[in-house]
Motif scaffolding. Sequence first.
Motif, PDB file in Angstrom:
ATOM      1  N   GLU A 165       0.815  -1.217   0.000  1.00 17.19           N
ATOM      2  CA  GLU A 165       0.000   0.000   0.000  1.00 17.19           C
ATOM      3  C   GLU A 165       0.849   1.267   0.000  1.00 17.19           C
ATOM      4  OE1 GLU A 165      -2.479  -0.397   3.422  1.00 17.19           O
ATOM      5  OE2 GLU A 165      -3.861  -1.829   2.471  1.00 17.19           O
ATOM      6  N   ASP A 166       1.929   1.266   0.781  1.00 13.57           N
ATOM      7  CA  ASP A 166       2.700   2.497   0.975  1.00 13.57           C
ATOM      8  C   ASP A 166       3.932   2.614   0.081  1.00 13.57           C
ATOM      9  OD1 ASP A 166       0.819   2.984   2.880  1.00 13.57           O
ATOM     10  OD2 ASP A 166       2.165   2.942   4.594  1.00 13.57           O
ATOM     11  N   LEU A 167       4.413   1.489  -0.454  1.00 11.09           N
ATOM     12  CA  LEU A 167       5.602   1.503  -1.318  1.00 11.09           C
ATOM     13  C   LEU A 167       5.288   0.760  -2.613  1.00 11.09           C
ATOM     14  CD1 LEU A 167       8.333   0.578   1.371  1.00 11.09           C
ATOM     15  CD2 LEU A 167       7.776   2.871   0.527  1.00 11.09           C
ATOM     16  N   PRO A 168       4.420   1.308  -3.448  1.00  9.85           N
ATOM     17  CA  PRO A 168       3.945   0.568  -4.624  1.00  9.85           C
ATOM     18  C   PRO A 168       5.022   0.229  -5.652  1.00  9.85           C
ATOM     19  CG  PRO A 168       3.250   2.877  -4.721  1.00  9.85           C
ATOM     20  CD  PRO A 168       3.811   2.649  -3.352  1.00  9.85           C
ATOM     21  N   ASP A 169       6.176   0.901  -5.606  1.00 12.19           N
ATOM     22  CA  ASP A 169       7.235   0.630  -6.581  1.00 12.19           C
ATOM     23  C   ASP A 169       8.456  -0.052  -5.969  1.00 12.19           C
ATOM     24  OD1 ASP A 169       5.798   1.940  -8.671  1.00 12.19           O
ATOM     25  OD2 ASP A 169       6.428   3.877  -7.844  1.00 12.19           O
ATOM     26  N   VAL A 170       8.397  -0.396  -4.702  1.00 12.25           N
ATOM     27  CA  VAL A 170       9.563  -0.944  -4.020  1.00 12.25           C
ATOM     28  C   VAL A 170       9.936  -2.309  -4.600  1.00 12.25           C
ATOM     29  CG1 VAL A 170       8.386  -2.238  -2.191  1.00 12.25           C
ATOM     30  CG2 VAL A 170      10.607  -1.165  -1.718  1.00 12.25           C
ATOM     31  N   ARG A 171      11.236  -2.615  -4.578  1.00 16.77           N
ATOM     32  CA  ARG A 171      11.718  -3.935  -4.988  1.00 16.77           C
ATOM     33  C   ARG A 171      12.104  -4.722  -3.742  1.00 16.77           C
ATOM     34  NH1 ARG A 171      12.754  -5.017 -10.313  1.00 16.77           N
ATOM     35  NH2 ARG A 171      12.154  -3.303 -11.701  1.00 16.77           N
ATOM     36  N   LEU A 172      11.821  -6.013  -3.755  1.00 15.04           N
ATOM     37  CA  LEU A 172      12.012  -6.863  -2.582  1.00 15.04           C
ATOM     38  C   LEU A 172      12.995  -7.982  -2.909  1.00 15.04           C
ATOM     39  CD1 LEU A 172       8.254  -7.215  -1.521  1.00 15.04           C
ATOM     40  CD2 LEU A 172       9.894  -5.461  -0.824  1.00 15.04           C
ATOM     41  N   VAL A 173      13.984  -8.164  -2.048  1.00 10.54           N
ATOM     42  CA  VAL A 173      14.967  -9.238  -2.203  1.00 10.54           C
ATOM     43  C   VAL A 173      14.767 -10.214  -1.048  1.00 10.54           C
ATOM     44  CG1 VAL A 173      17.397  -9.861  -2.375  1.00 10.54           C
ATOM     45  CG2 VAL A 173      16.604  -7.654  -3.274  1.00 10.54           C
ATOM     46  N   ASP A 197       3.594  -7.502  -7.138  1.00 16.33           N
ATOM     47  CA  ASP A 197       3.882  -8.112  -8.433  1.00 16.33           C
ATOM     48  C   ASP A 197       5.145  -8.965  -8.316  1.00 16.33           C
ATOM     49  OD1 ASP A 197       4.578  -8.738 -11.044  1.00 16.33           O
ATOM     50  OD2 ASP A 197       4.317  -6.699 -11.807  1.00 16.33           O
ATOM     51  N   PRO A 198       5.072 -10.249  -8.678  1.00 18.26           N
ATOM     52  CA  PRO A 198       6.257 -11.121  -8.598  1.00 18.26           C
ATOM     53  C   PRO A 198       7.464 -10.572  -9.352  1.00 18.26           C
ATOM     54  CG  PRO A 198       4.294 -12.442  -8.946  1.00 18.26           C
ATOM     55  CD  PRO A 198       3.868 -11.005  -9.080  1.00 18.26           C
ATOM     56  N   GLU A 199       7.231  -9.718 -10.357  1.00 16.86           N
ATOM     57  CA  GLU A 199       8.342  -9.127 -11.105  1.00 16.86           C
ATOM     58  C   GLU A 199       9.182  -8.205 -10.224  1.00 16.86           C
ATOM     59  OE1 GLU A 199       9.315  -9.732 -14.282  1.00 16.86           O
ATOM     60  OE2 GLU A 199       7.841 -11.359 -14.183  1.00 16.86           O
ATOM     61  N   ARG A 200       8.625  -7.750  -9.107  1.00 20.23           N
ATOM     62  CA  ARG A 200       9.364  -6.866  -8.201  1.00 20.23           C
ATOM     63  C   ARG A 200       9.924  -7.630  -7.000  1.00 20.23           C
ATOM     64  NH1 ARG A 200       6.687  -3.299  -5.619  1.00 20.23           N
ATOM     65  NH2 ARG A 200       4.522  -3.642  -6.210  1.00 20.23           N
ATOM     66  N   ILE A 201       9.962  -8.958  -7.111  1.00 21.81           N
ATOM     67  CA  ILE A 201      10.490  -9.794  -6.023  1.00 21.81           C
ATOM     68  C   ILE A 201      11.611 -10.672  -6.575  1.00 21.81           C
ATOM     69  CG2 ILE A 201       9.973 -11.533  -4.270  1.00 21.81           C
ATOM     70  CD1 ILE A 201       6.984 -10.691  -4.566  1.00 21.81           C
ATOM     71  N   LEU A 202      12.769 -10.615  -5.961  1.00 22.55           N
ATOM     72  CA  LEU A 202      13.898 -11.468  -6.341  1.00 22.55           C
ATOM     73  C   LEU A 202      14.168 -12.429  -5.187  1.00 22.55           C
ATOM     74  CD1 LEU A 202      16.332 -12.162  -8.218  1.00 22.55           C
ATOM     75  CD2 LEU A 202      17.646 -10.468  -6.912  1.00 22.55           C
ATOM     76  N   VAL A 203      14.170 -13.723  -5.483  1.00 22.41           N
ATOM     77  CA  VAL A 203      14.472 -14.754  -4.476  1.00 22.41           C
ATOM     78  C   VAL A 203      15.873 -15.273  -4.740  1.00 22.41           C
ATOM     79  CG1 VAL A 203      13.807 -16.985  -3.496  1.00 22.41           C
ATOM     80  CG2 VAL A 203      12.032 -15.381  -4.260  1.00 22.41           C
ATOM     81  N   ILE A 204      16.753 -15.120  -3.758  1.00 20.47           N
ATOM     82  CA  ILE A 204      18.111 -15.644  -3.895  1.00 20.47           C
ATOM     83  C   ILE A 204      18.386 -16.617  -2.752  1.00 20.47           C
ATOM     84  CG2 ILE A 204      18.943 -13.585  -5.073  1.00 20.47           C
ATOM     85  CD1 ILE A 204      20.362 -12.788  -2.494  1.00 20.47           C
ATOM     86  N   ARG A 205      19.384 -17.461  -2.972  1.00 12.74           N
ATOM     87  CA  ARG A 205      19.682 -18.520  -2.007  1.00 12.74           C
ATOM     88  C   ARG A 205      20.918 -18.198  -1.185  1.00 12.74           C
ATOM     89  NH1 ARG A 205      18.574 -24.459  -4.384  1.00 12.74           N
ATOM     90  NH2 ARG A 205      19.367 -24.817  -2.297  1.00 12.74           N
ATOM     91  N   TYR A 206      20.857 -18.592   0.047  1.00 14.96           N
ATOM     92  CA  TYR A 206      21.988 -18.463   0.972  1.00 14.96           C
ATOM     93  C   TYR A 206      23.236 -19.112   0.384  1.00 14.96           C
ATOM     94  CZ  TYR A 206      24.610 -19.493   5.326  1.00 14.96           C
ATOM     95  OH  TYR A 206      25.571 -19.617   6.304  1.00 14.96           O
TER      96      TYR A 206
END
Length: 346
Positions: free
Chosen positions: A104-112, A179-188
């Motif tokens: 809601e508050d960070l509509p353009d944020v990218r998440l790692v 949006d999944p396009e703004r989410i990056l999943v990386i491995r330890y």
Amino acid sequence: MPRAPRPDFLVIGAPKAGTTALHAALAQHPDVFVSDPKEPKYWLCDGAPPPAWRGPGDKHSQQEWIWRADRYFPLFAPAAPHQVRGESTPFYLWSRGAHRRIAEDLPDVRLVAVVRDPVDRAYSNWMHLWSDGLEPEADFVSAFGREDERVRAGWAPFWRYRELGRYGEQLAHLHRHVDPERILVIRYRDLVDAPGATVDRVSRFLGIREGQVDSIPRDNSRSFVPPGWRPRLFGPVVRSGARLGQFAPPQVWRAVHPLTLGLLGDHRDAHRPRLDAISRQQLIESYADDVGLLGELTGQDFSDWLNPESRGSFAQRSATVTRLADRGADQVAKVDRADREVSARR
């Protein structure tokens, strides 16, 4: 025009999965500004103080949560105009409420999202609390089994050894809001085995230059405190001190707590044992379905997490990588010497 101070990216998970190491690596990147403190925990709250968690040390820890907007957003004001701004609170991946508030508050944020073998993550989580003198249960598997009891008693999220590692469920819920396009999943494992390439992958995702960081700082693992008479005798003293810590400023507690840990003995050179295969096999069943779901959501293969053999801590894995690199260098040197000897004989 100057940008409003707010994060452009968040490192969101999971606890004991390498978020501190990635945060420290990104802090070295000239195009990145990261918050201090590293874990404000702002999006876990909803404009109000955190819940009154009741586990050992929880009330002290809550003093450091930044839940007010007028304290959180100014954290990003010192960033240079060209820098992307971020913070790293691993519990954001776990928190369903945080998912909604971030969207809601960070509509353009990218998440790692940084994820780790869930059994190894839980073991490291338990070891962290045990070595801090806060975990009263000396057996990891027993502590793992007490999760529901502790949740009912109001212990903080960090005590949820099993639940924090169910990344598939967490990511599925996050996809409903972001949006999944703004989410990056990386491995330890990639942070440890290929640090430069992993930071470059994150850099591409954030839209900044690659090739600026080639190493990952050592993570925040604790020295191992072996079970024995000292933890049994002095553990309650340390936990009592942690309860009293809620009445002192955080900086006072951080100065005093290491002194109380001295009661548990000097174990700075002690190395935590790897979790044995039998214990891992017992706990893998808690995650098998979720590992499959995570694979479906990300298109990545996490089946190695179902192996009963652990690959160990950050330090142990780093040492293995270094040994393999040295062995490869030795082999190259041997071949080079052999080639030179053959050339000399010619």
